[in-house]
Scaffold this motif. Structure first.
Motif, PDB file in Angstrom:
ATOM      1  N   GLY A 248      16.273  -2.038  -7.621  1.00  0.00           N
ATOM      2  CA  GLY A 248      16.030  -3.478  -7.582  1.00  0.00           C
ATOM      3  C   GLY A 248      14.688  -3.844  -7.004  1.00  0.00           C
ATOM      4  N   ASP A 249      13.835  -2.845  -6.809  1.00  0.00           N
ATOM      5  CA  ASP A 249      12.552  -3.093  -6.149  1.00  0.00           C
ATOM      6  C   ASP A 249      11.493  -3.615  -7.107  1.00  0.00           C
ATOM      7  N   LEU A 250      11.555  -3.217  -8.366  1.00  0.00           N
ATOM      8  CA  LEU A 250      10.538  -3.642  -9.325  1.00  0.00           C
ATOM      9  C   LEU A 250      10.529  -5.160  -9.487  1.00  0.00           C
ATOM     10  N   SER A 251      11.701  -5.758  -9.511  1.00  0.00           N
ATOM     11  CA  SER A 251      11.781  -7.223  -9.671  1.00  0.00           C
ATOM     12  C   SER A 251      11.154  -7.942  -8.478  1.00  0.00           C
ATOM     13  N   VAL A 252      11.243  -7.321  -7.296  1.00  0.00           N
ATOM     14  CA  VAL A 252      10.627  -7.934  -6.109  1.00  0.00           C
ATOM     15  C   VAL A 252       9.107  -7.911  -6.241  1.00  0.00           C
ATOM     16  N   VAL A 253       8.579  -6.786  -6.686  1.00  0.00           N
ATOM     17  CA  VAL A 253       7.130  -6.670  -6.873  1.00  0.00           C
ATOM     18  C   VAL A 253       6.642  -7.673  -7.922  1.00  0.00           C
ATOM     19  N   ILE A 254       7.391  -7.787  -9.013  1.00  0.00           N
ATOM     20  CA  ILE A 254       7.020  -8.734 -10.072  1.00  0.00           C
ATOM     21  C   ILE A 254       7.098 -10.173  -9.562  1.00  0.00           C
ATOM     22  N   ARG A 255       8.098 -10.457  -8.756  1.00  0.00           N
ATOM     23  CA  ARG A 255       8.223 -11.800  -8.171  1.00  0.00           C
ATOM     24  C   ARG A 255       6.962 -12.169  -7.377  1.00  0.00           C
ATOM     25  N   GLU A 256       6.404 -11.185  -6.667  1.00  0.00           N
ATOM     26  CA  GLU A 256       5.259 -11.451  -5.804  1.00  0.00           C
ATOM     27  C   GLU A 256       3.951 -11.590  -6.587  1.00  0.00           C
ATOM     28  N   LEU A 257       3.997 -11.438  -7.910  1.00  0.00           N
ATOM     29  CA  LEU A 257       2.798 -11.685  -8.721  1.00  0.00           C
ATOM     30  C   LEU A 257       2.377 -13.148  -8.659  1.00  0.00           C
ATOM     31  N   THR A 258       3.296 -14.010  -8.251  1.00  0.00           N
ATOM     32  CA  THR A 258       2.990 -15.444  -8.124  1.00  0.00           C
ATOM     33  C   THR A 258       2.832 -15.864  -6.664  1.00  0.00           C
TER      34      THR A 258
ATOM     35  N   GLU B 233       0.834  -1.196   0.000  1.00  0.00           N
ATOM     36  CA  GLU B 233       0.000   0.000   0.000  1.00  0.00           C
ATOM     37  C   GLU B 233       0.877   1.257   0.000  1.00  0.00           C
ATOM     38  N   GLU B 234       1.983   1.198   0.754  1.00  0.00           N
ATOM     39  CA  GLU B 234       2.897   2.343   0.790  1.00  0.00           C
ATOM     40  C   GLU B 234       3.579   2.537  -0.563  1.00  0.00           C
ATOM     41  N   LEU B 235       3.974   1.430  -1.180  1.00  0.00           N
ATOM     42  CA  LEU B 235       4.585   1.514  -2.514  1.00  0.00           C
ATOM     43  C   LEU B 235       3.608   2.100  -3.526  1.00  0.00           C
ATOM     44  N   LEU B 236       2.346   1.711  -3.418  1.00  0.00           N
ATOM     45  CA  LEU B 236       1.328   2.207  -4.336  1.00  0.00           C
ATOM     46  C   LEU B 236       1.242   3.728  -4.287  1.00  0.00           C
ATOM     47  N   ILE B 237       1.355   4.280  -3.098  1.00  0.00           N
ATOM     48  CA  ILE B 237       1.325   5.737  -2.941  1.00  0.00           C
ATOM     49  C   ILE B 237       2.594   6.365  -3.503  1.00  0.00           C
TER      50      ILE B 237
ATOM     51  N   THR C 116      -2.834  -9.144  -6.114  1.00  0.00           N
ATOM     52  CA  THR C 116      -3.653  -8.008  -6.543  1.00  0.00           C
ATOM     53  C   THR C 116      -2.923  -6.687  -6.323  1.00  0.00           C
ATOM     54  N   ALA C 117      -2.364  -6.528  -5.128  1.00  0.00           N
ATOM     55  CA  ALA C 117      -1.660  -5.281  -4.806  1.00  0.00           C
ATOM     56  C   ALA C 117      -0.432  -5.089  -5.686  1.00  0.00           C
ATOM     57  N   CYS C 118       0.294  -6.160  -5.964  1.00  0.00           N
ATOM     58  CA  CYS C 118       1.481  -6.070  -6.821  1.00  0.00           C
ATOM     59  C   CYS C 118       1.102  -5.644  -8.241  1.00  0.00           C
ATOM     60  N   ALA C 119       0.023  -6.220  -8.756  1.00  0.00           N
ATOM     61  CA  ALA C 119      -0.436  -5.829 -10.094  1.00  0.00           C
ATOM     62  C   ALA C 119      -0.810  -4.359 -10.109  1.00  0.00           C
ATOM     63  N   TRP C 120      -1.409  -3.896  -9.026  1.00  0.00           N
ATOM     64  CA  TRP C 120      -1.811  -2.493  -8.948  1.00  0.00           C
ATOM     65  C   TRP C 120      -0.592  -1.570  -8.922  1.00  0.00           C
TER      66      TRP C 120
END
Length: 374
Positions: free
Chosen positions: A150-160, A131-135, A168-172
């Motif tokens: 290097g944070d984008l790859s972590v968010v993409i990793r959590e898509l699974t 939620e904080e990243l989304l803001i 849902t939050a990662c996709a957002w």
């Protein structure tokens, strides 16, 4: 209340807010980028974005979340202070405010990602970090820095991730960071997230599907490489599947139709490029037109915009000859729906104007095709 006493009360309120945030689960976000959520939020409302851009922002939150009775009592107590007591209290508050940490957005993103990587934290903490990243990624500079850190790859990793809420939050976050941002779009494509997002649109979890489709749209919008990959990964079939599902959430239908309209518009801007077969098939056009049965005005408008763009394409000529997959009936349904509209008459009139425009484009196209020698 005299200015000095008012200032003291303001500082007390601000510190109340600071104490609230400083007591958060993992000691995370104290201050935010100050941007606001404009399209939607994780729970369709946003009481607290997880931090404050300044003392003033902290004050505004404190006032909005204070008990009026307690606020009045606090104001009364401040008025009772003598001049010396008031000065002493102001000095104490000033010292406390100066000690408040105001980390950079980069540090805040790092904190959020560290929390996301920390398997010992609770699922709730991971949700809070996203939620904080989304803001934070609403600011284009922060979105651009996400991959560098290097944070984008972590968010993409959590898509699974096994939790639908995390996915849902990662996709957002990805959709928000990619929106109108060619740099982040390229990074997301390079990291291979698009196929995963396309698959997520088919999820049985409605919110996951909606946010995944939002992310797909954001990543490929006006991006030729992204659009090419979208087609090669079966994105066109995915869209047809959503449009053909009469029981799908209306928000999914709106986003799907908007994406069709965007893809057609992009094709019109680059008319020298070959048109995908996707556009010249009733397998696409018919489900789009079938949505005119809906009484949702927003959806009807998006359908008409998409159909208008589709009609302008070169490939539409082959469909126009046979009635453009039932366009006449769809326009009649739309007009009937608009005549029943009571609450939003002005909006309905605008949609009616769009309906006439679509019909005019169709007739012009039909006339043009009819004049071509056989």
């Amino acid at each position: 209340m005299e200015p000095r006493r008012l200032l003291t009360l303001m500082l007390l309120l601000a510190l109340t807010a600071a104490e609230t945030v400083n007591n958060s689960a993992s000691g995370g976000l104290l201050w935010s980028s100050g941007t606001t959520e404009t399209d939607e939020s994780l729970n369709d409302h946003q009481e607290l974005d997880g931090g404050f851009p300044s003392l003033d922002g902290m004050l505004q939150w404190a006032i909005g979340h204070s008990d009026p009775a307690k606020l009045e009592l606090k104001a009364h107590d401040v008025q009772k202070l003598s001049a010396d007591e008031l000065h002493q209290r102001q000095m104490e508050l000033k010292e406390l405010v100066e000690k408040l940490e105001m980390p950079s957005d980069a540090k805040l993103m790092k904190i959020a990602i560290d929390d996301l990587n920390n398997s010992s934290l609770t699922l709730e903490d991971h949700h809070r970090a996203l939620e904080e990243l989304l803001i934070l990624v609403e600011a284009i500079d922060n979105a651009n820095d996400l991959h560098k850190m290097g944070d984008l790859s972590v968010v993409i990793r959590e898509l699974t991730n096994s939790d639908s809420g995390i996915r849902t939050a990662c996709a957002w976050v990805i959709g928000k960071a990619s929106q109108n941002n060619p740099l982040v779009q390229a990074q997301v494509l390079e990291l291979g997230a698009l196929p995963t997002l396309i698959t997520m649109v088919k999820s049985s979890f409605v919110e996951e599907s909606i946010k995944a489709l939002y992310a797909v749209s954001s990543v490929i919008r006006n991006n030729q490489n992204g659009i090419g990959l979208f087609y090669s990964e079966g994105g066109d079939l995915m869209i047809q599947g959503v449009l053909s599902n009469a029981s799908a959430d209306v928000r999914l239908h709106r986003r799907s139709v908007s994406l069709v309209g965007d893809l057609a518009e992009h094709q019109l801007e680059y008319s020298s490029r070959p048109e995908p077969p996707f556009f010249s098939s009733c397998a696409l056009v018919t489900p789009v037109l079938d949505l005119t049965i809906s009484d949702d005005l927003d959806l009807q408008e998006k359908v008409l915009v998409a159909v208008k763009n589709l009609l302008k394409l070169k490939s539409a000529e082959s469909l126009v000859v046979d009635g453009f997959c039932g366009l006449k009936g769809a326009l009649e349904r739309t007009r009937h729906q608009l005549q029943q509209e009571e609450d939003r008459k002005e909006y309905a009139a605008d949609v009616e104007g769009l309906c006439k425009e679509v019909n005019l484009i169709y007739l012009e196209k039909l006339n043009k095709v009819s004049q071509v020698p056989t």
